[in-house]
Write a protein that holds these residues in place. Structure first.
Motif, PDB file in Angstrom:
ATOM      1  N   ASP A 138     -41.490   6.864   0.404  1.00 52.14           N
ATOM      2  CA  ASP A 138     -42.359   7.410   1.413  1.00 52.14           C
ATOM      3  C   ASP A 138     -42.463   9.033   1.090  1.00 52.14           C
ATOM      4  OD1 ASP A 138     -44.094   7.687   3.655  1.00 52.14           O
ATOM      5  OD2 ASP A 138     -42.197   8.545   4.820  1.00 52.14           O
ATOM      6  N   GLU A 139     -43.035   9.436  -0.255  1.00 52.17           N
ATOM      7  CA  GLU A 139     -43.142  10.700  -0.380  1.00 52.17           C
ATOM      8  C   GLU A 139     -44.458  11.169   0.245  1.00 52.17           C
ATOM      9  OE1 GLU A 139     -44.989  14.236  -2.435  1.00 52.17           O
ATOM     10  OE2 GLU A 139     -45.841  12.291  -2.053  1.00 52.17           O
ATOM     11  N   GLU A 140     -45.372  10.277   0.658  1.00 47.81           N
ATOM     12  CA  GLU A 140     -46.760  10.678   1.053  1.00 47.81           C
ATOM     13  C   GLU A 140     -46.721  11.043   2.417  1.00 47.81           C
ATOM     14  OE1 GLU A 140     -49.111  11.447  -0.551  1.00 47.81           O
ATOM     15  OE2 GLU A 140     -49.365  10.398  -2.440  1.00 47.81           O
ATOM     16  N   GLY A 141     -45.618  10.496   3.242  1.00 47.11           N
ATOM     17  CA  GLY A 141     -45.776  10.575   4.581  1.00 47.11           C
ATOM     18  C   GLY A 141     -46.840  10.271   5.605  1.00 47.11           C
ATOM     19  N   PRO A 146     -41.490  12.760   8.142  1.00 47.73           N
ATOM     20  CA  PRO A 146     -42.328  13.696   7.135  1.00 47.73           C
ATOM     21  C   PRO A 146     -42.552  13.298   5.896  1.00 47.73           C
ATOM     22  CG  PRO A 146     -39.841  14.031   7.102  1.00 47.73           C
ATOM     23  CD  PRO A 146     -40.275  12.943   7.971  1.00 47.73           C
ATOM     24  N   ASP A 147     -43.442  13.978   5.167  1.00 46.22           N
ATOM     25  CA  ASP A 147     -43.642  13.533   3.720  1.00 46.22           C
ATOM     26  C   ASP A 147     -42.174  14.088   3.020  1.00 46.22           C
ATOM     27  OD1 ASP A 147     -44.195  16.311   4.121  1.00 46.22           O
ATOM     28  OD2 ASP A 147     -45.621  16.408   2.771  1.00 46.22           O
ATOM     29  N   MET A 148     -42.345  13.450   1.777  1.00 42.64           N
ATOM     30  CA  MET A 148     -40.815  13.682   0.899  1.00 42.64           C
ATOM     31  C   MET A 148     -39.703  13.044   1.546  1.00 42.64           C
ATOM     32  SD  MET A 148     -43.360  16.246   0.240  1.00 42.64           S
ATOM     33  CE  MET A 148     -42.830  17.525   1.185  1.00 42.64           C
ATOM     34  N   SER A 227     -46.386  22.780   7.013  1.00 40.71           N
ATOM     35  CA  SER A 227     -46.265  22.510   8.654  1.00 40.71           C
ATOM     36  C   SER A 227     -47.290  21.658   8.958  1.00 40.71           C
ATOM     37  CB  SER A 227     -46.534  24.057   9.202  1.00 40.71           C
ATOM     38  OG  SER A 227     -46.962  23.751  10.856  1.00 40.71           O
ATOM     39  N   TRP A 228     -46.593  20.522   9.778  1.00 43.43           N
ATOM     40  CA  TRP A 228     -47.549  19.570  10.084  1.00 43.43           C
ATOM     41  C   TRP A 228     -47.143  19.315  11.553  1.00 43.43           C
ATOM     42  CZ3 TRP A 228     -46.670  14.321   6.489  1.00 43.43           C
ATOM     43  CH2 TRP A 228     -47.362  14.448   5.339  1.00 43.43           C
ATOM     44  N   THR A 229     -47.992  19.101  12.549  1.00 44.21           N
ATOM     45  CA  THR A 229     -47.916  18.948  13.981  1.00 44.21           C
ATOM     46  C   THR A 229     -48.968  17.859  14.612  1.00 44.21           C
ATOM     47  OG1 THR A 229     -47.686  21.454  13.932  1.00 44.21           O
ATOM     48  CG2 THR A 229     -48.138  20.551  16.044  1.00 44.21           C
ATOM     49  N   LEU A 300     -50.763  22.707   7.939  1.00 42.34           N
ATOM     50  CA  LEU A 300     -50.862  24.036   7.747  1.00 42.34           C
ATOM     51  C   LEU A 300     -50.211  24.285   6.579  1.00 42.34           C
ATOM     52  CD1 LEU A 300     -50.499  25.870  11.297  1.00 42.34           C
ATOM     53  CD2 LEU A 300     -52.746  25.261  10.057  1.00 42.34           C
ATOM     54  N   ARG A 301     -50.712  25.051   5.424  1.00 41.76           N
ATOM     55  CA  ARG A 301     -49.863  25.310   4.302  1.00 41.76           C
ATOM     56  C   ARG A 301     -50.089  26.817   3.874  1.00 41.76           C
ATOM     57  NH1 ARG A 301     -49.176  19.558   0.970  1.00 41.76           N
ATOM     58  NH2 ARG A 301     -50.123  18.317   2.758  1.00 41.76           N
ATOM     59  N   ASN A 302     -49.166  27.498   3.259  1.00 39.67           N
ATOM     60  CA  ASN A 302     -49.069  28.600   2.802  1.00 39.67           C
ATOM     61  C   ASN A 302     -47.887  29.006   1.755  1.00 39.67           C
ATOM     62  OD1 ASN A 302     -49.398  31.645   2.354  1.00 39.67           O
ATOM     63  ND2 ASN A 302     -50.738  31.374   4.241  1.00 39.67           N
ATOM     64  N   GLY A 368     -49.964  23.182  -4.693  1.00 40.18           N
ATOM     65  CA  GLY A 368     -50.509  23.122  -3.040  1.00 40.18           C
ATOM     66  C   GLY A 368     -50.121  21.786  -2.486  1.00 40.18           C
ATOM     67  N   ALA A 369     -49.778  20.900  -3.411  1.00 42.36           N
ATOM     68  CA  ALA A 369     -49.063  19.704  -2.863  1.00 42.36           C
ATOM     69  C   ALA A 369     -47.763  19.714  -2.554  1.00 42.36           C
ATOM     70  CB  ALA A 369     -49.436  18.414  -3.565  1.00 42.36           C
ATOM     71  N   GLY A 370     -47.112  18.738  -1.663  1.00 45.26           N
ATOM     72  CA  GLY A 370     -45.865  18.737  -1.563  1.00 45.26           C
ATOM     73  C   GLY A 370     -45.136  17.603  -2.620  1.00 45.26           C
ATOM     74  N   SER A 394     -57.918  14.482  -5.717  1.00 46.81           N
ATOM     75  CA  SER A 394     -56.722  13.839  -5.582  1.00 46.81           C
ATOM     76  C   SER A 394     -56.796  13.233  -3.958  1.00 46.81           C
ATOM     77  CB  SER A 394     -55.456  14.447  -5.802  1.00 46.81           C
ATOM     78  OG  SER A 394     -54.467  13.603  -5.679  1.00 46.81           O
ATOM     79  N   HIS A 395     -55.917  12.185  -3.721  1.00 40.52           N
ATOM     80  CA  HIS A 395     -55.955  11.489  -2.393  1.00 40.52           C
ATOM     81  C   HIS A 395     -57.436  11.224  -2.321  1.00 40.52           C
ATOM     82  CE1 HIS A 395     -52.181  13.376  -0.421  1.00 40.52           C
ATOM     83  NE2 HIS A 395     -51.782  12.852  -1.532  1.00 40.52           N
ATOM     84  N   ASN A 396     -57.844  10.609  -3.302  1.00 40.13           N
ATOM     85  CA  ASN A 396     -59.255  10.156  -3.318  1.00 40.13           C
ATOM     86  C   ASN A 396     -59.093   9.182  -4.443  1.00 40.13           C
ATOM     87  OD1 ASN A 396     -62.113   9.932  -4.404  1.00 40.13           O
ATOM     88  ND2 ASN A 396     -62.510  11.960  -3.487  1.00 40.13           N
TER      89      ASN A 396
HETATM   90  C1  GLV Z   1     -47.637  14.847   0.226  1.00 39.59           C
HETATM   91  O1  GLV Z   1     -47.329  14.870  -1.020  1.00 39.59           O
HETATM   92  C2  GLV Z   1     -48.567  16.117   0.676  1.00 39.59           C
HETATM   93  O2  GLV Z   1     -48.841  17.114  -0.006  1.00 39.59           O
HETATM   94  O3  GLV Z   1     -49.354  16.011   1.301  1.00 39.59           O
END
Ligand code: GLV
Ligand code: MN
Ligand code: MN
Length: 423
Positions: A138-141, A146-148, A227-229, A300-302, A368-370, A394-396
């Motif tokens: 479950d890396e994707e979450g 959560p992811d990872m 950050s995922w909410t 949100l990512r930074n 940029g990705a986890g 990606s994710h596509n």
């Molecule tokens: C997971 O791999 C993500 O970056 O959303």
């Protein structure tokens, strides 16, 4: 290991064999688009994830590796080294996908690991350290947050009991029940008893930068914060024709204002702040009923923790203010929160010098990705190798990386592994 390092410096993977494995794994859960796109949908711990796992585990067995499955379903296959006391060098990634997944995200890192092992074995080499190839649960979450998740549990960042109790976003299934159902609740304890000497992960970039700049190898310096909410807005369902606007408690109106504000806030904060609302569920979801409940997610990512916290503070304040304006209730639940990660300087230098020695153009870049690598970085020296994604997608299901780039990345990974395994 041969006495002369030049012997292994000349070693190269079989790019066709790696490509064939990518094709075969990609056929499990294959999704086809109208313009010839070929993706895969294997959400974590579904029947299709099991089929993918079974195939990769069978390849690990064919390579004579020792296979361990842990209590969260991470699979770690080991090729022995000459020094039984030496900590292993690990490579890996994930084989679960999002629903609109491509055939490379995660899969490349795992299958390149198998290709490395096969190449080394075919040449009759014995490394000092064992080599491990892992795929983490479950890396994707996308189904279970959560992811990872699997790699987080592997490094002791989340208790296995807590992880097993996570409930799926889509169908309400419990992670532990799904893991048992697909036969991957293994006997090996987590967190792992010992950690690798080093971890390296090959992955597609999943963004446009390498292609845009005509660079073959991304030398990954770290991973941005995530950050995922999950936001739940609760109002009151009412008749769409009879209820005056000022008397409504419209959960959708609140959600719409927040979603617009999320976009505005990321705009004021500027790059590298990114913000996404990717999931939304409306109740009762009918044309003539004011919505009583809307559940949606904010990603949100930074790369800077301070700026990520600033984005969170602004978004969360907007959530409460807009719900208050409409007389709705609002609750915010954290699904994932990971600070930015910096990889190990020696591992970054090694990836860069190896890629350059093999004649490739390189660029240092954050991810940029986890990635599972950001979890392994907590316990051992870690870095990643990126290869270009065509059109940055990606994710596509149109996600694609050509065979030359796949082979180039796998050869960099091979040489990095051989270097660390001789250490
Ligand atoms: C997971 O791999 C993500 O970056 O959303
Ligand atoms: Mn991935
Ligand atoms: Mn992904």
């Amino acid at each position: 290991m041969p006495a002369d390092a030049h012997d292994w410096h000349d070693l190269r993977v079989d790019g066709d064999r790696l490509w064939q494995r990518l094709e075969a794994l990609g056929e499990i859960g294959a999704v086809h688009g109208p313009n010839g796109e070929r993706g895969s949908a294997r959400l974590a711990l579904t029947d299709l994830d099991r089929e993918g796992r079974d195939l990769v585990v069978s390849w690990m067995g064919d390579l004579g590796m020792d296979i361990a499955i842990d209590a969260i379903g991470n699979v770690v296959a080991t090729r022995a080294g000459s020094d039984p006391a030496a900590a292993p060098v690990m490579v890996g990634s994930h084989i679960d996908t999002v629903r609109t997944g491509g055939r490379f995200d995660g899969n490349l890192g795992v299958l390149a690991g198998l290709e490395i092992v096969e190449t080394i074995s075919q040449h009759g080499l014995t490394t000092r350290r064992p080599i491990q190839v892992a795929f983490f649960t479950d890396e994707e979450g996308a189904r279970f947050a959560p992811d990872m998740l699997g790699s987080l549990v592997y490094v002791g960042g989340l208790a296995v009991e807590e992880a097993l109790d996570v409930i799926a976003a889509d169908d309400g299934a419990r992670l532990g029940d799904e893991l048992t159902r697909i036969g991957y609740a293994g006997p090996t304890p987590v967190p792992a008893a010992g950690y690798p000497h080093a971890y390296a992960e090959l992955h597609i970039e999943q963004g446009p930068i390498l292609e845009d700049e005509g660079v073959t190898i991304g030398v990954v310096t770290g991973v941005q914060g995530i950050s995922w909410t999950e936001v739940t807005v609760t109002g009151q369902s009412a008749h769409a024709g009879t209820t005056p606007m000022q008397l409504r408690h419209d959960a959708m109106a609140v959600a719409a204002r927040i979603i617009h504000e999320v976009r505005l806030i990321s705009g004021y904060l500027g790059s590298p702040q990114v913000a996404t609302v990717g999931m939304l569920a409306v109740t009762p979801n009918l044309v003539n009923v004011v919505p009583s409940k809307v559940v949606f997610t904010i990603d949100l990512r930074n790369t800077e923790e301070r700026r990520l916290k600033d984005a969170e503070a602004q978004v969360f304040a907007a959530c409460h203010a807009f719900a208050g304006d409409e007389g709705c209730e609002i609750t915010l639940r954290t699904l994932a929160r990971f600070e930015p990660v910096e990889f190990d300087n020696d591992m970054i230098d090694l990836v860069e010098s190896t890629a350059q020695r093999l004649g490739h153009t390189t660029k240092r870049m954050p991810s940029g990705a986890g990635h599972d690598a950001q979890m392994l970085a907590r316990v051992c020296p870690t870095s990643m190798v990126f290869v270009p994604s065509v059109d940055g997608l990606s994710h596509n299901i149109a996600e694609y990386t050509g065979p030359d780039d796949v082979t180039a990345g796998a050869n960099v990974l091979l040489q990095v592994v051989l270097d660390r395994a001789a250490d």
